[in-house]
Motif scaffolding. Sequence first.
Motif, PDB file in Angstrom:
ATOM      1  N   ILE A 175      -1.373  -6.708   9.252  1.00  0.00           N
ATOM      2  CA  ILE A 175      -1.525  -5.461   8.503  1.00  0.00           C
ATOM      3  C   ILE A 175      -1.129  -5.678   7.052  1.00  0.00           C
ATOM      4  O   ILE A 175      -1.790  -5.188   6.121  1.00  0.00           O
ATOM      5  CB  ILE A 175      -0.678  -4.339   9.134  1.00  0.00           C
ATOM      6  CG1 ILE A 175      -1.182  -3.999  10.539  1.00  0.00           C
ATOM      7  CG2 ILE A 175      -0.676  -3.104   8.244  1.00  0.00           C
ATOM      8  CD1 ILE A 175      -2.579  -3.416  10.563  1.00  0.00           C
ATOM      9  N   ARG A 176      -0.053  -6.427   6.812  1.00  0.00           N
ATOM     10  CA  ARG A 176       0.379  -6.685   5.432  1.00  0.00           C
ATOM     11  C   ARG A 176      -0.725  -7.400   4.653  1.00  0.00           C
ATOM     12  O   ARG A 176      -0.995  -7.065   3.493  1.00  0.00           O
ATOM     13  CB  ARG A 176       1.655  -7.540   5.429  1.00  0.00           C
ATOM     14  CG  ARG A 176       2.856  -6.882   6.071  1.00  0.00           C
ATOM     15  CD  ARG A 176       4.122  -7.681   5.782  1.00  0.00           C
ATOM     16  NE  ARG A 176       5.234  -7.290   6.638  1.00  0.00           N
ATOM     17  CZ  ARG A 176       6.500  -7.574   6.396  1.00  0.00           C
ATOM     18  NH1 ARG A 176       6.829  -8.270   5.325  1.00  0.00           N
ATOM     19  NH2 ARG A 176       7.454  -7.212   7.230  1.00  0.00           N
ATOM     20  N   GLU A 177      -1.354  -8.368   5.291  1.00  0.00           N
ATOM     21  CA  GLU A 177      -2.422  -9.111   4.616  1.00  0.00           C
ATOM     22  C   GLU A 177      -3.578  -8.196   4.246  1.00  0.00           C
ATOM     23  O   GLU A 177      -4.142  -8.293   3.141  1.00  0.00           O
ATOM     24  CB  GLU A 177      -2.907 -10.256   5.502  1.00  0.00           C
ATOM     25  CG  GLU A 177      -1.897 -11.392   5.643  1.00  0.00           C
ATOM     26  CD  GLU A 177      -2.349 -12.454   6.616  1.00  0.00           C
ATOM     27  OE1 GLU A 177      -3.299 -12.178   7.400  1.00  0.00           O
ATOM     28  OE2 GLU A 177      -1.760 -13.558   6.607  1.00  0.00           O
ATOM     29  N   ARG A 178      -3.949  -7.291   5.151  1.00  0.00           N
ATOM     30  CA  ARG A 178      -5.070  -6.389   4.862  1.00  0.00           C
ATOM     31  C   ARG A 178      -4.698  -5.359   3.794  1.00  0.00           C
ATOM     32  O   ARG A 178      -5.559  -4.968   2.991  1.00  0.00           O
ATOM     33  CB  ARG A 178      -5.541  -5.716   6.149  1.00  0.00           C
ATOM     34  CG  ARG A 178      -6.122  -6.697   7.164  1.00  0.00           C
ATOM     35  CD  ARG A 178      -6.846  -5.991   8.279  1.00  0.00           C
ATOM     36  NE  ARG A 178      -8.053  -5.322   7.816  1.00  0.00           N
ATOM     37  CZ  ARG A 178      -8.879  -4.629   8.603  1.00  0.00           C
ATOM     38  NH1 ARG A 178      -8.626  -4.526   9.888  1.00  0.00           N
ATOM     39  NH2 ARG A 178      -9.955  -4.045   8.101  1.00  0.00           N
ATOM     40  N   LEU A 179      -3.435  -4.919   3.787  1.00  0.00           N
ATOM     41  CA  LEU A 179      -3.010  -4.011   2.717  1.00  0.00           C
ATOM     42  C   LEU A 179      -3.143  -4.691   1.355  1.00  0.00           C
ATOM     43  O   LEU A 179      -3.611  -4.083   0.382  1.00  0.00           O
ATOM     44  CB  LEU A 179      -1.562  -3.562   2.942  1.00  0.00           C
ATOM     45  CG  LEU A 179      -1.307  -2.600   4.104  1.00  0.00           C
ATOM     46  CD1 LEU A 179       0.193  -2.360   4.283  1.00  0.00           C
ATOM     47  CD2 LEU A 179      -2.021  -1.272   3.891  1.00  0.00           C
ATOM     48  N   LEU A 180      -2.746  -5.973   1.293  1.00  0.00           N
ATOM     49  CA  LEU A 180      -2.825  -6.705   0.030  1.00  0.00           C
ATOM     50  C   LEU A 180      -4.251  -7.040  -0.360  1.00  0.00           C
ATOM     51  O   LEU A 180      -4.634  -6.932  -1.532  1.00  0.00           O
ATOM     52  CB  LEU A 180      -2.013  -8.001   0.119  1.00  0.00           C
ATOM     53  CG  LEU A 180      -0.487  -7.909   0.040  1.00  0.00           C
ATOM     54  CD1 LEU A 180       0.111  -9.311   0.033  1.00  0.00           C
ATOM     55  CD2 LEU A 180      -0.033  -7.155  -1.196  1.00  0.00           C
ATOM     56  N   SER A 181      -5.058  -7.480   0.604  1.00  0.00           N
ATOM     57  CA  SER A 181      -6.386  -8.005   0.270  1.00  0.00           C
ATOM     58  C   SER A 181      -7.473  -6.942   0.233  1.00  0.00           C
ATOM     59  O   SER A 181      -8.502  -7.127  -0.426  1.00  0.00           O
ATOM     60  CB  SER A 181      -6.779  -9.094   1.281  1.00  0.00           C
ATOM     61  OG  SER A 181      -6.900  -8.544   2.587  1.00  0.00           O
ATOM     62  N   GLU A 182      -7.254  -5.811   0.932  1.00  0.00           N
ATOM     63  CA  GLU A 182      -8.300  -4.790   1.008  1.00  0.00           C
ATOM     64  C   GLU A 182      -7.888  -3.472   0.340  1.00  0.00           C
ATOM     65  O   GLU A 182      -8.597  -2.962  -0.537  1.00  0.00           O
ATOM     66  CB  GLU A 182      -8.661  -4.528   2.477  1.00  0.00           C
ATOM     67  CG  GLU A 182      -9.205  -5.753   3.212  1.00  0.00           C
ATOM     68  CD  GLU A 182      -9.421  -5.485   4.684  1.00  0.00           C
ATOM     69  OE1 GLU A 182      -9.669  -4.308   5.046  1.00  0.00           O
ATOM     70  OE2 GLU A 182      -9.345  -6.436   5.492  1.00  0.00           O
ATOM     71  N   VAL A 183      -6.759  -2.915   0.761  1.00  0.00           N
ATOM     72  CA  VAL A 183      -6.384  -1.579   0.304  1.00  0.00           C
ATOM     73  C   VAL A 183      -6.013  -1.574  -1.175  1.00  0.00           C
ATOM     74  O   VAL A 183      -6.530  -0.764  -1.957  1.00  0.00           O
ATOM     75  CB  VAL A 183      -5.223  -1.016   1.155  1.00  0.00           C
ATOM     76  CG1 VAL A 183      -4.746   0.318   0.590  1.00  0.00           C
ATOM     77  CG2 VAL A 183      -5.680  -0.845   2.594  1.00  0.00           C
ATOM     78  N   LEU A 184      -5.120  -2.469  -1.590  1.00  0.00           N
ATOM     79  CA  LEU A 184      -4.678  -2.456  -2.981  1.00  0.00           C
ATOM     80  C   LEU A 184      -5.809  -2.697  -3.972  1.00  0.00           C
ATOM     81  O   LEU A 184      -5.935  -1.945  -4.950  1.00  0.00           O
ATOM     82  CB  LEU A 184      -3.544  -3.457  -3.198  1.00  0.00           C
ATOM     83  CG  LEU A 184      -2.138  -2.859  -3.113  1.00  0.00           C
ATOM     84  CD1 LEU A 184      -1.832  -2.394  -1.697  1.00  0.00           C
ATOM     85  CD2 LEU A 184      -1.084  -3.865  -3.569  1.00  0.00           C
ATOM     86  N   PRO A 185      -6.680  -3.709  -3.769  1.00  0.00           N
ATOM     87  CA  PRO A 185      -7.781  -3.901  -4.728  1.00  0.00           C
ATOM     88  C   PRO A 185      -8.712  -2.695  -4.802  1.00  0.00           C
ATOM     89  O   PRO A 185      -9.137  -2.298  -5.905  1.00  0.00           O
ATOM     90  CB  PRO A 185      -8.502  -5.136  -4.189  1.00  0.00           C
ATOM     91  CG  PRO A 185      -7.470  -5.872  -3.407  1.00  0.00           C
ATOM     92  CD  PRO A 185      -6.626  -4.800  -2.785  1.00  0.00           C
ATOM     93  N   ALA A 186      -9.032  -2.097  -3.649  1.00  0.00           N
ATOM     94  CA  ALA A 186      -9.937  -0.942  -3.657  1.00  0.00           C
ATOM     95  C   ALA A 186      -9.280   0.252  -4.344  1.00  0.00           C
ATOM     96  O   ALA A 186      -9.929   0.980  -5.115  1.00  0.00           O
ATOM     97  CB  ALA A 186     -10.323  -0.584  -2.220  1.00  0.00           C
ATOM     98  N   TYR A 187      -7.996   0.465  -4.088  1.00  0.00           N
ATOM     99  CA  TYR A 187      -7.274   1.564  -4.719  1.00  0.00           C
ATOM    100  C   TYR A 187      -7.220   1.377  -6.231  1.00  0.00           C
ATOM    101  O   TYR A 187      -7.496   2.323  -7.004  1.00  0.00           O
ATOM    102  CB  TYR A 187      -5.862   1.622  -4.131  1.00  0.00           C
ATOM    103  CG  TYR A 187      -4.939   2.635  -4.757  1.00  0.00           C
ATOM    104  CD1 TYR A 187      -5.223   3.994  -4.719  1.00  0.00           C
ATOM    105  CD2 TYR A 187      -3.758   2.227  -5.377  1.00  0.00           C
ATOM    106  CE1 TYR A 187      -4.363   4.924  -5.285  1.00  0.00           C
ATOM    107  CE2 TYR A 187      -2.882   3.146  -5.945  1.00  0.00           C
ATOM    108  CZ  TYR A 187      -3.197   4.491  -5.896  1.00  0.00           C
ATOM    109  OH  TYR A 187      -2.342   5.413  -6.452  1.00  0.00           O
TER     110      TYR A 187
END
Length: 467
Positions: A175-187
């Motif tokens: 989950i941490r990896e997806r927050l960093l690689s997906e959520v943060l860039p899109a946000y």
Amino acid sequence: MRVLRNSKPTPEQLPILLDAGSGFRLIRGAAGSGKTTAAILRLRQLCASQVARHRMLGLKEPVRALLLTFNQTLRGYVEELAGNENLGHEELDLRVETFGRWASGLLSWPDILQERAEILDPLVRGVGLGAGSDLTYFRDEVAYIRGRFHPDRREEYLTARRIGRGRAPAVPRGIRERLLSEVLPAYETTLEAKGVLDWEDVAVHAADAKGTPYDVVVVDECQDFAANQLRAVQRHLASNHMTTFVMDGIQTIYPHRFEWREIGIEMRPEMVTLLKTNYRNTKEIARFAASLVQGLPPDPEGAVPDPEACRRTGPRPVVLLGQFSWQFSAMLEAIQPVLDSGDSVAILHALGGGWFRFMKDRLQGQGIQYCEITRSRDWPTGPEQVALSTIHSVKGLEFDHVLIPGLNAEVTPHGAGEDHGTFEALRRLLAMGIGRARKSVMLGAKPGEQSKLFGFLDSESFELRKE
């Protein structure tokens, strides 16, 4: 609404005032131990010392001093305290601000995102949290990442101990990896497209903004400052600065914890002053508040309220179980005599806003003057003895009596389980609110609908009254 006046240093505070060395210092202590008073006295002492130094060296520019607070309400209170300590001086340029206003001013007042949920919630849902996951918690997790780690070092989040986020829910590496690689860039792409910053961006950009360095800095309630906010403060210090942090980790109510070494500060024992004596609360109030935070993970920067550290005794706090109108009537009946004697009263609510409408009508109907202090930038200087506020906004303040009616489950939402990070934060929040009181405390709730927080109160520490 009165504030403390003519404060004299206690024996515990004197070493803080006698220490005029440059560099960083930390003042720690539980609620009621005089941390803010010590900070104001230290500010006065250091400013006087620096003014004398400027005179001796023939320097024409004023001494620059900055006092940063956690929120707007505390800013107004502390500014009033600073005024009472006669800190105004033509050779001193003193600013008392919240971090948000100070940093925004450095950036020429950028547009700030007002509501992140509509952007973040769809992004967070997409990372496979599972059914029933707490979106608010994971929305805060994104703010935690962006506030604690510099943008160039966010990969440290993958293995970091998530200080201050509670014992649950777990956030596994996937989950941490997806927050960093997906959520943060899109946000962040969305923010850029909208042409706005959020408060985490403000902290990062403020570190690189131009500004005249400060000679003296005090940061109050810094346990709720994010690491990037304190990194920004460090970038605006003079070479011979005197910077003091004031904190109590037990009173942390926002997910912004960090370790000093992360922000490049080696906080050695000789740089830390611990204030132990509780000058505000009675033993009974401290015992009542302590029951809420007993059993929480220990915090090396915090101190659980200790009844034995209190110098006074008083009546046991009162818990009222009944309809809201009955609760409030009982509270008003209790405070009328203390108003006649000149005491101050805080009426607190978990959410505030429209929840205060009934209370205002009742106060007006009984001819009781009141003021609202939630998010108020200036401390009210009128004759009012009653203040209406959210619990969050009274952090760092003090009143003779504290009333908290309507503490039902609907106004204290949290995730499942006693070890959920949101629930742990609520326990600290209520303990902090109770700890504002000098003489008495009353809590109220509707029977069968009371917050689960009531389950942590020691039944021997309060008097129960039912409708």
